[in-house]
Write a protein that holds these residues in place. Structure first.
Motif, PDB file in Angstrom:
ATOM      1  N   ASP A 203       4.648  25.756  27.180  1.00 11.70           N
ATOM      2  CA  ASP A 203       3.128  25.774  26.930  1.00 11.70           C
ATOM      3  C   ASP A 203       2.746  27.480  26.776  1.00 11.70           C
ATOM      4  O   ASP A 203       1.546  27.809  26.437  1.00 11.70           O
ATOM      5  CB  ASP A 203       2.174  25.290  27.862  1.00 11.70           C
ATOM      6  N   ILE A 204       3.828  27.943  27.078  1.00 13.84           N
ATOM      7  CA  ILE A 204       3.867  29.555  27.342  1.00 13.84           C
ATOM      8  C   ILE A 204       3.860  30.330  25.904  1.00 13.84           C
ATOM      9  O   ILE A 204       4.645  30.146  25.271  1.00 13.84           O
ATOM     10  CB  ILE A 204       4.450  30.255  28.129  1.00 13.84           C
ATOM     11  N   ASN A 205       2.763  30.967  25.445  1.00 12.80           N
ATOM     12  CA  ASN A 205       2.684  31.470  24.192  1.00 12.80           C
ATOM     13  C   ASN A 205       2.020  32.875  24.170  1.00 12.80           C
ATOM     14  O   ASN A 205       1.118  33.163  25.325  1.00 12.80           O
ATOM     15  CB  ASN A 205       2.417  30.482  22.949  1.00 12.80           C
ATOM     16  N   GLU A 206       1.777  33.684  23.078  1.00 12.07           N
ATOM     17  CA  GLU A 206       0.748  34.563  23.108  1.00 12.07           C
ATOM     18  C   GLU A 206      -0.629  34.339  23.362  1.00 12.07           C
ATOM     19  O   GLU A 206      -1.041  35.037  24.121  1.00 12.07           O
ATOM     20  CB  GLU A 206       0.880  35.545  21.676  1.00 12.07           C
ATOM     21  N   ASN A 207      -1.150  33.430  22.946  1.00 14.66           N
ATOM     22  CA  ASN A 207      -2.575  33.033  23.196  1.00 14.66           C
ATOM     23  C   ASN A 207      -2.890  33.018  24.862  1.00 14.66           C
ATOM     24  O   ASN A 207      -3.686  33.349  25.290  1.00 14.66           O
ATOM     25  CB  ASN A 207      -3.153  31.793  22.423  1.00 14.66           C
ATOM     26  N   LEU A 208      -1.795  32.198  25.382  1.00 13.17           N
ATOM     27  CA  LEU A 208      -2.054  31.991  26.873  1.00 13.17           C
ATOM     28  C   LEU A 208      -1.847  33.319  27.617  1.00 13.17           C
ATOM     29  O   LEU A 208      -2.583  33.639  28.644  1.00 13.17           O
ATOM     30  CB  LEU A 208      -0.880  31.022  27.467  1.00 13.17           C
ATOM     31  N   ILE A 209      -1.025  34.056  27.208  1.00 13.29           N
ATOM     32  CA  ILE A 209      -0.851  35.444  27.753  1.00 13.29           C
ATOM     33  C   ILE A 209      -2.001  36.408  27.774  1.00 13.29           C
ATOM     34  O   ILE A 209      -2.473  36.943  28.558  1.00 13.29           O
ATOM     35  CB  ILE A 209       0.199  36.319  27.153  1.00 13.29           C
ATOM     36  N   GLU A 210      -2.706  36.114  26.479  1.00 14.98           N
ATOM     37  CA  GLU A 210      -4.083  37.175  26.121  1.00 14.98           C
ATOM     38  C   GLU A 210      -5.302  36.310  27.199  1.00 14.98           C
ATOM     39  O   GLU A 210      -5.959  37.119  27.619  1.00 14.98           O
ATOM     40  CB  GLU A 210      -4.444  36.731  24.731  1.00 14.98           C
TER      41      GLU A 210
END
Length: 282
Positions: A203-210
């Motif tokens: 589930d980890i992606n750029e949107n989650l980091i942001e």
């Protein structure tokens, strides 16, 4: 229908003299009314929704005018209030400023103590200012509070509490901050979610980091301005400075930054985007 304005003059007055009489003699002589007129014109173009400032040069400005370093930082705080007001007049919804880096704790103790005192005495004053009330500004302090003394943390909590229900605009004050620390904090939050089985690794992606960054909930950063002539980002909003972010390096110290320079940068941004809203002036 077009409107034509006509100026009359006698035969002894040149056209250049008539033209010169209609504009200010220098940027410093710009009146409040002329500022408002320029802002109105710029608002027919694309206005960024999120703008960041690296407020650099307070110490060098103090040396330049031969005053104490603390006075330079005080002038910098006053300039921040002024620039915030300009941004809000333009319709910018989020302003993020680099107030104090984690690296700044390595500066001389006298200077650090003066900055901490300035934060304690001026933060509440800022939250009670006419600008914050008029534009419904939610003041957020972004950074690693483990470096900050307990008494200052209490002031910060009080300031945040005072404006938490304001929802028309945001002022992010990056204090005890570096971008590397922010990204590290985001990664730790995601690791904890994986450990608690709230998400899976997939589930980890750029949107989650942001979503785990300090600036979560803010629109994308569209303009980043650094003063003092330095051409570097100094570990500020590194993740947020995406490929479409317009970065401007201004060759003046932060306390010298003017509304004239600000409006020029907004115009340059609009020209670089080549986007204007089709509106009639009348």
């Amino acid at each position: 229908m077009s409107t034509v304005s006509t100026l009359t003059h006698d035969s002894k007055t040149t056209d250049k003299e008539v033209f010169d009489s209609t504009i200010p003699s220098s940027p410093k002589s710009l009146s409040k009314q002329f500022h408002e007129f320029l802002i109105k014109i710029l608002k027919y173009g694309k206005i960024p929704q999120h703008i960041g400032f690296i407020m650099d040069g307070n110490r060098r400005f103090a040396r330049k005018i031969n005053v104490q370093t603390a006075e330079g930082h005080y002038r910098g705080f006053l300039k921040m209030e002024e620039v915030l007001d300009i941004c809000l007049q333009l319709g910018i919804k989020v302003v993020t400023v680099y107030a104090f880096s984690i690296e700044n704790f390595k500066r001389p103790k006298e200077e650090v103590d003066a900055l901490m005192h300035l934060a304690k005495t001026k933060l509440i004053e800022l939250c009670q200012s006419k600008t914050v009330k008029k534009y419904g500004v939610c003041v957020r302090i972004l950074g690693n509070m483990s470096y900050v003394s307990q008494d200052l943390r209490e002031v910060i909590e009080e300031a945040v509490e005072m404006t938490k229900n304001n929802n028309r605009s945001i002022l992010n004050v990056c204090f005890s901050y570096t971008s590397r620390d922010e990204i590290t904090n985001s990664v730790k939050s995601i690791v904890k979610m994986v450990e608690n089985k709230q998400i899976q690794v997939g589930d980890i992606n750029e949107n989650l980091i942001e979503q785990c960054l300090f600036t979560h909930g803010c629109p994308p950063l569209e303009i980043l301005i650094r003063t003092s002539g330095e051409i570097r980002l100094s570990d500020f909003l590194l993740w947020q400075c995406h490929q479409d972010c317009y970065i401007h390096f201004e060759n003046c110290y932060w306390p010298e930054f003017s509304i004239w320079k600000m409006l020029q940068i907004i115009l340059e941004y609009q020209l670089s985007n080549k986007i204007t809203r089709k509106k009639s002036f009348f």
